[in-house]
Enzyme design. Structure first.
Site, PDB file in Angstrom:
ATOM      1  CG  HIS A 157      -1.974  -0.990   1.258  1.00 53.20           C
ATOM      2  ND1 HIS A 157      -2.103  -1.932   2.255  1.00 53.20           N
ATOM      3  CD2 HIS A 157      -2.997  -1.209   0.388  1.00 53.20           C
ATOM      4  CE1 HIS A 157      -3.163  -2.688   1.996  1.00 53.20           C
ATOM      5  NE2 HIS A 157      -3.716  -2.273   0.878  1.00 53.20           N
ATOM      6  CB  CYS A 209      -1.682  -1.506   8.615  1.00 54.23           C
ATOM      7  SG  CYS A 209      -0.563  -1.100   7.270  1.00 54.23           S
TER       8      CYS A 209
END
Length: 280
Positions: free
Chosen positions: A175, A269
């Site tokens: 990501h 996260c």
């Protein structure tokens, strides 16, 4: 008062969604970090303890923590950031790109409904919160294996008042928040060499970029969480990053979640902000 509001990555965090690490394990490795740890796997008991410590640290700093109900079906559920995201006064519930994660949306929807927080469903789109960063009226969205251009265009249609900047980066990393993370109006962390050059120019014209070494990127040095007033949650092992942050005037709150990062995600996260207090 809005029940949900998020206009940056660094305003004072008031309410956040986490999920206990009860069933955390690497079932089928879905990223490079997990492949590395597949054999020894994750000590779930230790991961649970470390996660509780993270929740405690947030609560000690005045953050209300909403916990999802963990399910054995979802070994990655601890990474709540990807299941949804808050942009401006809207909460979006995403569609998980990887089949090991599909279905994680429902426990999040259950919590939002219980809290009477309205949300917009993006269930047809492949987009994950780790690729989405906001700074006032600009939204940066990573173009990755997990987030595609169609989804970004669809999201853009919900955000007419925001400038949306797509940020392509190499597919080595999962990501965008593993290679770029905004710390304040002035500062951002970056792992060099992964982001498209034109977009990098835009980022470096807007932020003082603090570089993260390859060694500390491997221990997710970029994936810190800002909780407001220049306070940042970071791993004790990322000594270089922590020193650079302190040199720039940040208060670094060290929390050891090294067992959790074996699955490829750290503080950003593991947290999905619902409410950050925008300074008046």
């Amino acid at each position: 008062m809005h029940k949900s509001s998020c206009f940056s990555e660094y305003d004072t965090l008031k309410k956040v969604v986490l999920c206990p690490a009860t069933y955390m394990t690497i079932r089928e490795p879905i990223n490079e970090t997990q492949k590395q740890f597949l054999k020894e796997n994750i000590d779930t008991e230790l991961a649970k303890k470390q996660h509780q410590q993270l929740v405690q640290t947030l609560e000690n700093n005045g953050v209300e923590v909403l916990l999802l109900t963990p399910s054995e079906k979802y070994p990655e559920q601890v990474f709540t950031r990807d299941i949804g995201f808050t942009l401006g006064n809207q909460v979006f519930v995403a569609h998980m790109a990887h089949d090991v994660r599909q279905g994680e949306e429902q426990p999040l929807i259950d919590v939002l409904e219980k809290e009477l927080i309205t949300y917009t469903n993006l269930l047809e789109d492949k987009i994950e919160g780790g690729d989405v960063l906001i700074d006032r009226n600009t939204v940066y969205i990573g173009v990755s294996n997990r987030t595609n251009k169609t989804a970004i265009e669809h999201l853009q249609s919900f955000l007419p008042t925001f400038e949306v900047i797509t940020v392509p980066f190499t597919d080595t990393y999962l990501h965008l928040d593993c290679v770029f993370n905004i710390l304040s109006e002035d500062d951002a962390l970056i792992f060099p060499g992964e982001i498209n050059e034109d977009k990098l120019k835009i980022l470096s014209s807007r932020y003082h970029l603090i570089e993260v070494s390859e060694e500390e990127q491997a221990t997710l040095g970029t994936n810190v969480l800002s909780i407001g007033n220049k306070r940042v949650l970071s791993l004790p092992i990322n000594k270089e990053v922590n020193k650079k942050l302190r040199d720039r005037g940040y208060e670094v709150i060290e929390v050891d979640i090294t067992e959790i990062i074996k699955s490829g995600g750290a503080f950003r996260c593991c947290t999905m902000p619902i409410l950050r207090e925008t300074p008046q």
